[in-house]
Design a protein around this motif. Sequence first.
Motif, PDB file in Angstrom:
ATOM      1  N   UNK A 286      76.722   9.775  50.497  1.00 11.38           N
ATOM      2  CA  UNK A 286      76.286   9.232  49.372  1.00 11.38           C
ATOM      3  C   UNK A 286      74.871   9.849  48.433  1.00 11.38           C
ATOM      4  N   UNK A 287      74.246   9.739  50.032  1.00  9.35           N
ATOM      5  CA  UNK A 287      72.581  10.135  48.947  1.00  9.35           C
ATOM      6  C   UNK A 287      72.927  11.522  48.620  1.00  9.35           C
ATOM      7  N   UNK A 288      73.823  12.606  49.127  1.00  7.50           N
ATOM      8  CA  UNK A 288      74.027  13.929  48.776  1.00  7.50           C
ATOM      9  C   UNK A 288      74.671  13.621  47.126  1.00  7.50           C
ATOM     10  N   UNK A 289      75.566  13.355  47.335  1.00  7.60           N
ATOM     11  CA  UNK A 289      76.723  12.735  45.605  1.00  7.60           C
ATOM     12  C   UNK A 289      75.566  12.563  45.374  1.00  7.60           C
ATOM     13  N   UNK A 290      74.452  11.442  45.718  1.00  8.17           N
ATOM     14  CA  UNK A 290      73.675  10.835  43.939  1.00  8.17           C
ATOM     15  C   UNK A 290      72.434  11.827  43.270  1.00  8.17           C
ATOM     16  N   UNK A 291      72.063  12.657  44.871  1.00  5.09           N
ATOM     17  CA  UNK A 291      71.466  13.472  44.976  1.00  5.09           C
ATOM     18  C   UNK A 291      71.647  14.797  43.244  1.00  5.09           C
ATOM     19  N   UNK A 292      73.046  14.960  43.594  1.00  7.29           N
ATOM     20  CA  UNK A 292      73.545  16.352  42.804  1.00  7.29           C
ATOM     21  C   UNK A 292      73.947  16.128  41.312  1.00  7.29           C
ATOM     22  N   UNK A 293      74.082  14.785  41.342  1.00  2.00           N
ATOM     23  CA  UNK A 293      74.592  14.157  40.397  1.00  2.00           C
ATOM     24  C   UNK A 293      73.172  13.242  39.859  1.00  2.00           C
ATOM     25  N   UNK A 294      72.284  13.550  40.252  1.00  2.00           N
ATOM     26  CA  UNK A 294      70.448  13.497  39.110  1.00  2.00           C
ATOM     27  C   UNK A 294      70.663  12.533  39.108  1.00  2.00           C
TER      28      UNK A 294
END
Length: 329
Positions: A286-294
Amino acid sequence: MTELKTRRPTGAVPWPLVLVEGGEKAGKSWSIAELSASPRVGRTLWLDLGEGAGDEYGAIPGARYELIEHDGTWSSIMGQVSAARDEAQRALDAGEKPVVLAIDSMTAEWGLLKDWVDAKARRRDVNRKALAQDPDVEVEITNDLWNLATARHKDLMRILMRFPGIVIMAARGADQVAMENGQPTKIRTWKVEGQKALAFDATAWVRMSRTEHPRIIGARSVHAGIVPGEDKPRVIPDLKLDALIFDILKCDPAKAHVRDLVSTPDLAAVLALLAEVNDRDSYTVVWELARDADLLDSPVDDATLRDAMYVQRDKVLAAEAKATESVTA
């Protein structure tokens, strides 16, 4: 190895996202009302943000737009813009004429966000103490707060850039003194008043004036006849938005499509996933998903998604520590 996936370009014109900017009383709002009278468009939904022309301009002959009601809060504004998008998709699926969403203005939208982060800055302990001693002291809005404002603006632009219909963004523009290293220069330049990426995100950019004919400053278009770096802005006497969209940009409602942007989850989707996190692996996903989606600096209540992630991380770590204690006991 990942397989290469390609496709042939269709040549179809995407739904336009038109920036209409100019000085005071230049006719920006008027042009929106005129567009609503066009027989080539369906419902015109007008989001009035601080400009106040929406009611009066309903008296323009042929105008048939509807004013979107909101209470001035960001959640209300975003909710209504999302509802307008859903109505545009419904009309498109039903084979109706394209829906127009007009925002008047994006200058006021950015002003709303600036006021929001200014208020947050003033509530911080260090600034609250300084203001108590000197009510006129300058309050600095730090980068983390500007990131919050930009994140909210991007949430809005994600909807506008993928709107299944026509979007008109009005904004103020003015001739201003150019700045260099924070200091004024002798050079004057025209500036669109709004979030700095506003003109970049638009597919077409029109400038209006009280004393000159409208001009197309730029357009991401094969048909508009403006070659970047070669052609000057195109001056078109008595340019109307109806003609710009359908005759100059060649938008064909039967073939138009939303811009082919990378699909990213919205804040609500990430929050739903975060609520299901119960171990380190799912947290990392979830962290990586949120990071990549800015989205990490997107506002959540009085904090950010980043803060909510940290809270969930601490819960996961506490649960792991408790489980370890149970095993060793």
